[in-house]
Design a protein around this motif. Structure first.
Motif, PDB file in Angstrom:
ATOM      1  N   GLY A  36       0.859  -1.180   0.000  1.00  0.00           N
ATOM      2  CA  GLY A  36       0.000   0.000   0.000  1.00  0.00           C
ATOM      3  C   GLY A  36       0.890   1.224   0.000  1.00  0.00           C
ATOM      4  O   GLY A  36       2.110   1.110   0.004  1.00  0.00           O
ATOM      5  N   LYS A  37       0.250   2.382  -0.016  1.00  0.00           N
ATOM      6  CA  LYS A  37       1.083   3.577  -0.008  1.00  0.00           C
ATOM      7  C   LYS A  37       1.708   3.800   1.354  1.00  0.00           C
ATOM      8  O   LYS A  37       2.729   4.446   1.467  1.00  0.00           O
ATOM      9  CB  LYS A  37       0.297   4.801  -0.490  1.00  0.00           C
ATOM     10  CG  LYS A  37      -1.023   5.050   0.226  1.00  0.00           C
ATOM     11  CD  LYS A  37      -1.734   6.253  -0.392  1.00  0.00           C
ATOM     12  CE  LYS A  37      -2.931   6.696   0.428  1.00  0.00           C
ATOM     13  NZ  LYS A  37      -3.959   5.647   0.569  1.00  0.00           N
ATOM     14  N   GLU A  38       1.103   3.214   2.371  1.00  0.00           N
ATOM     15  CA  GLU A  38       1.664   3.388   3.696  1.00  0.00           C
ATOM     16  C   GLU A  38       1.803   2.081   4.461  1.00  0.00           C
ATOM     17  O   GLU A  38       1.758   2.066   5.689  1.00  0.00           O
ATOM     18  CB  GLU A  38       0.812   4.383   4.487  1.00  0.00           C
ATOM     19  CG  GLU A  38       0.903   5.773   3.908  1.00  0.00           C
ATOM     20  CD  GLU A  38       0.049   6.792   4.637  1.00  0.00           C
ATOM     21  OE1 GLU A  38       0.491   7.957   4.675  1.00  0.00           O
ATOM     22  OE2 GLU A  38      -1.015   6.448   5.159  1.00  0.00           O
ATOM     23  N   SER A  39       1.975   1.011   3.713  1.00  0.00           N
ATOM     24  CA  SER A  39       2.120  -0.266   4.403  1.00  0.00           C
ATOM     25  C   SER A  39       2.723  -1.331   3.496  1.00  0.00           C
ATOM     26  O   SER A  39       2.737  -1.185   2.281  1.00  0.00           O
ATOM     27  CB  SER A  39       0.739  -0.763   4.858  1.00  0.00           C
ATOM     28  OG  SER A  39       0.016  -1.235   3.747  1.00  0.00           O
ATOM     29  N   CYS A  98      -2.762 -12.501   8.189  1.00  0.00           N
ATOM     30  CA  CYS A  98      -2.270 -11.354   7.435  1.00  0.00           C
ATOM     31  C   CYS A  98      -1.494 -10.435   8.372  1.00  0.00           C
ATOM     32  O   CYS A  98      -1.946 -10.131   9.476  1.00  0.00           O
ATOM     33  CB  CYS A  98      -3.460 -10.619   6.835  1.00  0.00           C
ATOM     34  SG  CYS A  98      -3.036  -9.127   5.946  1.00  0.00           S
ATOM     35  N   ILE A 148       2.206  -5.579   3.177  1.00  0.00           N
ATOM     36  CA  ILE A 148       1.317  -6.634   3.658  1.00  0.00           C
ATOM     37  C   ILE A 148       1.927  -7.999   3.339  1.00  0.00           C
ATOM     38  O   ILE A 148       2.362  -8.230   2.213  1.00  0.00           O
ATOM     39  CB  ILE A 148      -0.067  -6.545   2.972  1.00  0.00           C
ATOM     40  CG1 ILE A 148      -0.586  -5.110   2.926  1.00  0.00           C
ATOM     41  CG2 ILE A 148      -1.054  -7.499   3.598  1.00  0.00           C
ATOM     42  CD1 ILE A 148      -1.268  -4.636   4.155  1.00  0.00           C
ATOM     43  N   ASP A 199      -8.402  -1.549   6.275  1.00  0.00           N
ATOM     44  CA  ASP A 199      -7.636  -0.297   6.229  1.00  0.00           C
ATOM     45  C   ASP A 199      -8.271   0.835   7.048  1.00  0.00           C
ATOM     46  O   ASP A 199      -8.985   1.679   6.508  1.00  0.00           O
ATOM     47  CB  ASP A 199      -7.454   0.120   4.753  1.00  0.00           C
ATOM     48  CG  ASP A 199      -6.279   1.065   4.577  1.00  0.00           C
ATOM     49  OD1 ASP A 199      -5.637   1.412   5.581  1.00  0.00           O
ATOM     50  OD2 ASP A 199      -6.017   1.447   3.429  1.00  0.00           O
ATOM     51  N   LYS A 259       0.272  -6.738   8.638  1.00  0.00           N
ATOM     52  CA  LYS A 259       0.392  -5.415   8.009  1.00  0.00           C
ATOM     53  C   LYS A 259       1.447  -4.593   8.745  1.00  0.00           C
ATOM     54  O   LYS A 259       1.321  -4.349   9.943  1.00  0.00           O
ATOM     55  CB  LYS A 259      -0.970  -4.702   8.042  1.00  0.00           C
ATOM     56  CG  LYS A 259      -0.937  -3.306   7.444  1.00  0.00           C
ATOM     57  CD  LYS A 259      -2.336  -2.744   7.242  1.00  0.00           C
ATOM     58  CE  LYS A 259      -2.294  -1.305   6.762  1.00  0.00           C
ATOM     59  NZ  LYS A 259      -3.641  -0.727   6.550  1.00  0.00           N
ATOM     60  N   MET A 291      -3.856  -9.862  11.557  1.00  0.00           N
ATOM     61  CA  MET A 291      -5.312 -10.026  11.427  1.00  0.00           C
ATOM     62  C   MET A 291      -5.628 -11.239  10.562  1.00  0.00           C
ATOM     63  O   MET A 291      -4.732 -11.814   9.951  1.00  0.00           O
ATOM     64  CB  MET A 291      -5.916  -8.764  10.809  1.00  0.00           C
ATOM     65  CG  MET A 291      -5.440  -8.513   9.390  1.00  0.00           C
ATOM     66  SD  MET A 291      -6.030  -6.944   8.717  1.00  0.00           S
ATOM     67  CE  MET A 291      -4.489  -6.119   8.354  1.00  0.00           C
ATOM     68  N   GLU A 292      -6.893 -11.546  10.534  1.00  0.00           N
ATOM     69  CA  GLU A 292      -7.379 -12.609   9.662  1.00  0.00           C
ATOM     70  C   GLU A 292      -7.008 -12.304   8.210  1.00  0.00           C
ATOM     71  O   GLU A 292      -7.058 -11.163   7.770  1.00  0.00           O
ATOM     72  CB  GLU A 292      -8.907 -12.656   9.814  1.00  0.00           C
ATOM     73  CG  GLU A 292      -9.613 -13.666   8.985  1.00  0.00           C
ATOM     74  CD  GLU A 292     -11.137 -13.500   9.122  1.00  0.00           C
ATOM     75  OE1 GLU A 292     -11.596 -12.782  10.036  1.00  0.00           O
ATOM     76  OE2 GLU A 292     -11.842 -14.093   8.305  1.00  0.00           O
ATOM     77  N   VAL A 337      -8.026 -12.292   4.608  1.00  0.00           N
ATOM     78  CA  VAL A 337      -9.288 -12.310   3.873  1.00  0.00           C
ATOM     79  C   VAL A 337      -9.091 -13.056   2.562  1.00  0.00           C
ATOM     80  O   VAL A 337      -8.146 -12.791   1.830  1.00  0.00           O
ATOM     81  CB  VAL A 337      -9.770 -10.873   3.578  1.00  0.00           C
ATOM     82  CG1 VAL A 337     -11.031 -10.877   2.727  1.00  0.00           C
ATOM     83  CG2 VAL A 337      -9.997 -10.118   4.874  1.00  0.00           C
ATOM     84  N   PHE A 357     -10.113  -0.323  -3.232  1.00  0.00           N
ATOM     85  CA  PHE A 357      -8.908  -1.025  -2.787  1.00  0.00           C
ATOM     86  C   PHE A 357      -9.038  -1.457  -1.329  1.00  0.00           C
ATOM     87  O   PHE A 357      -8.332  -2.352  -0.877  1.00  0.00           O
ATOM     88  CB  PHE A 357      -7.676  -0.129  -2.941  1.00  0.00           C
ATOM     89  CG  PHE A 357      -7.463   0.329  -4.357  1.00  0.00           C
ATOM     90  CD1 PHE A 357      -6.809  -0.490  -5.272  1.00  0.00           C
ATOM     91  CD2 PHE A 357      -7.956   1.558  -4.788  1.00  0.00           C
ATOM     92  CE1 PHE A 357      -6.629  -0.089  -6.575  1.00  0.00           C
ATOM     93  CE2 PHE A 357      -7.785   1.968  -6.097  1.00  0.00           C
ATOM     94  CZ  PHE A 357      -7.123   1.146  -7.000  1.00  0.00           C
ATOM     95  N   ASN A 358      -9.927  -0.804  -0.610  1.00  0.00           N
ATOM     96  CA  ASN A 358     -10.111  -1.103   0.808  1.00  0.00           C
ATOM     97  C   ASN A 358     -11.392  -1.872   1.087  1.00  0.00           C
ATOM     98  O   ASN A 358     -11.787  -2.058   2.231  1.00  0.00           O
ATOM     99  CB  ASN A 358     -10.077   0.188   1.628  1.00  0.00           C
ATOM    100  CG  ASN A 358      -8.709   0.839   1.577  1.00  0.00           C
ATOM    101  OD1 ASN A 358      -7.709   0.139   1.458  1.00  0.00           O
ATOM    102  ND2 ASN A 358      -8.670   2.155   1.648  1.00  0.00           N
TER     103      ASN A 358
HETATM  104  P1  ADP Z   1      -2.749   0.581   2.900  1.00  0.00           P
HETATM  105  O1  ADP Z   1      -3.078   1.342   4.138  1.00  0.00           O
HETATM  106  O2  ADP Z   1      -1.313   0.656   2.603  1.00  0.00           O
HETATM  107  O3  ADP Z   1      -3.655   0.926   1.747  1.00  0.00           O
HETATM  108  P2  ADP Z   1      -4.322  -1.848   3.203  1.00  0.00           P
HETATM  109  O4  ADP Z   1      -4.736  -2.244   4.576  1.00  0.00           O
HETATM  110  O5  ADP Z   1      -5.364  -1.182   2.363  1.00  0.00           O
HETATM  111  O6  ADP Z   1      -3.019  -0.959   3.284  1.00  0.00           O
HETATM  112  O7  ADP Z   1      -3.780  -3.145   2.452  1.00  0.00           O
HETATM  113  C1  ADP Z   1      -3.203  -3.056   1.159  1.00  0.00           C
HETATM  114  C2  ADP Z   1      -3.652  -4.263   0.330  1.00  0.00           C
HETATM  115  O8  ADP Z   1      -3.243  -5.485   0.958  1.00  0.00           O
HETATM  116  C3  ADP Z   1      -5.158  -4.365   0.172  1.00  0.00           C
HETATM  117  O9  ADP Z   1      -5.633  -3.639  -0.932  1.00  0.00           O
HETATM  118  C4  ADP Z   1      -5.390  -5.852   0.041  1.00  0.00           C
HETATM  119  O10 ADP Z   1      -5.203  -6.252  -1.306  1.00  0.00           O
HETATM  120  C5  ADP Z   1      -4.269  -6.469   0.872  1.00  0.00           C
HETATM  121  N1  ADP Z   1      -4.773  -6.796   2.234  1.00  0.00           N
HETATM  122  C6  ADP Z   1      -4.799  -5.990   3.306  1.00  0.00           C
HETATM  123  N2  ADP Z   1      -5.313  -6.595   4.389  1.00  0.00           N
HETATM  124  C7  ADP Z   1      -5.635  -7.844   3.998  1.00  0.00           C
HETATM  125  C8  ADP Z   1      -6.212  -8.979   4.662  1.00  0.00           C
HETATM  126  N3  ADP Z   1      -6.567  -8.955   5.954  1.00  0.00           N
HETATM  127  N4  ADP Z   1      -6.379 -10.105   3.939  1.00  0.00           N
HETATM  128  C9  ADP Z   1      -6.031 -10.158   2.633  1.00  0.00           C
HETATM  129  N5  ADP Z   1      -5.485  -9.136   1.966  1.00  0.00           N
HETATM  130  C10 ADP Z   1      -5.275  -7.982   2.616  1.00  0.00           C
END
Ligand code: ADP
Ligand code: MG
Length: 377
Positions: free
Chosen positions: A104-107, A121, A109, A246, A123, A188-189, A191, A232-233
């Motif tokens: 992500g832009k700030e993470s 998962c 995963i 997110d 993050k 976290m779980e 998804v 995306f979220n």
């Molecule tokens: P950011 O804050 O950087 O946008 P996100 O939490 O939106 O981070 O996660 C970025 C991407 O990682 C998501 O768009 C998704 O594809 C994947 N992702 C995040 N959390 C999960 C999860 N719990 N299970 C499966 N995929 C996830």
């Protein structure tokens, strides 16, 4: 950004972690932590610590930097990652590491697994590292002062995300089950399914639209706004139902700009449905429709995420990564008069405090039964 070489975890000794923790604590008040201070708050013999720090630099968990007025060590992203991963491993929350599944832009995963091989998962929050790059070479003082902020911002972001996720999960919102967090990491779980942006066709477009709008309203009635409710979220599970992810940017419906954020979330959904499915509806929620029936915002604030919006903005300003970089520059004229920190001058009190914090942190990280308390300290 290198990938996570978790094999290193096994080779790091308790002394290595003590040194990393000491640098982490030192970075609360100092951008660079002088070697002598690390030795002092790590409570290890001086000579030994220097050797350890040198090796940790070689593994890129620390970096050594010297400037005109500064010299010292700081944690790298990887160094901070290992502290958190070690703690989560000690607590038996995670037992093995898989692939990176998202940037992500700030993470970052990753997939991880617990001892029973259940996939989870992970993050890793990464904030505040790119924003100050623009102002980095302006002045030594400023540049260095801003460097410690990424630790703080990333940790706050993870803490906030976990707190919101837990409050939402407890209320049976469709969100991943929150497992644990440490520093800047949230577990976290995992998804199944993918983000809605990958979905090209759905069986019941109107049904999904209604479901998403109802979620926005349900959140609002609990006193919160997601704030980044985009394709995306929003994950779509195998049954075609949404799972929201997110949460660090979530705000209370009491926020001065709440209506704006609310409308933006609604607009995100409307525009996506129009663009992707050619679906338009005259039915969509408005901020004035909300009927508060819960105090989720308050609960999360009470669980430790206490900073007011004002404080938060002020903090970002102070760290030069707020919205008004120009203001920051204007005020920096005064900073010019400040004497740069002397690396040798640390009060006895500060050293004692930091030393205690190192001990407490190591206790927490090593003892699986001492659980995270969500707070801002
Ligand atoms: P950011 O804050 O950087 O946008 P996100 O939490 O939106 O981070 O996660 C970025 C991407 O990682 C998501 O768009 C998704 O594809 C994947 N992702 C995040 N959390 C999960 C999860 N719990 N299970 C499966 N995929 C996830
Ligand atoms: Mg996201």
């Amino acid at each position: 950004m290198g990938k996570l070489d978790v094999a290193i975890l096994r080779y790091l000794t308790p002394e290595d972690f003590r040194v990393l923790t000491a640098v982490e604590m030192g970075m609360k008040n100092h951008e660079m932590v002088p070697g002598s201070l690390v030795a002092s708050i790590a409570n290890l013999r001086h000579g030994g610590v220097h050797k350890l720090m040198k090796d940790l630099c070689k593994h890129r968990l620390l970096t050594y930097e010297r400037g005109k007025h500064y010299d010292g060590y700081r944690l790298t992203n990887a160094g901070y990652d290992y502290l958190a991963l070690k703690a989560l491993t000690n607590r038996k929350v995670i037992a093995s590491f898989g692939n990176q599944i998202g940037v992500g832009k700030e993470s970052n995963i990753y997939t991880v697994a617990d001892e029973d091989r259940n996939p989870l998962c992970l993050k890793l929050h990464r904030l505040g590292r790119t924003c100050f790059r623009n102002i980095k070479d302006k002045r030594d003082y400023h540049a260095h002062r801003n460097k410690a902020s990424w630790l703080y911002l990333s940790r706050i972001s993870a803490t906030k995300e976990f707190a919101y996720m837990k409050a939402l999960y407890d209320r049976e919102f469709p969100v991943p089950k929150p497992i644990d967090f440490n520093r800047h990491c949230v577990v976290m779980e995992l998804v199944t399914g993918g983000p809605m942006t990958h979905v090209t066709a759905v069986e019941d477009v109107e049904g999904l639209y209604d479901e998403l709008m109802s979620l926005i309203v349900r959140l609002g009635n609990c006193g919160v706004i997601h704030g980044d409710f985009n394709e995306f979220n929003i994950m779509i599970d195998k049954d075609g139902h949404p799972i929201i992810i997110d949460f660090p940017q979530m705000v209370s419906t009491m926020h001065p700009n709440a209506e704006l954020y609310f409308d933006r979330d609604v607009k995100c959904v409307r525009e996506f449905f129009k663009r992707r499915f050619g679906y338009e509806s005259s039915l969509y929620p408005r901020f004035s429709d909300l009927q508060r029936d819960d105090r989720l915002d308050h609960e999360v604030a009470c669980s430790g995420y206490r900073r007011s919006h004002h404080d938060e903005d002020a903090l970002l300003q102070e760290m030069g990564i707020g919205l008004q970089i120009s203001d920051d520059e204007a005020s920096s004229a005064e900073e010019e008069n400040h004497e740069p920190e002397q690396t040798s001058k640390y009060s006895e009190n500060e050293i004692i405090t930091l030393r205690l914090e190192v001990e407490a942190s190591i206790q927490r990280d090593e003892n699986p039964s001492l659980h995270n308390v969500i707070n801002n300290t």
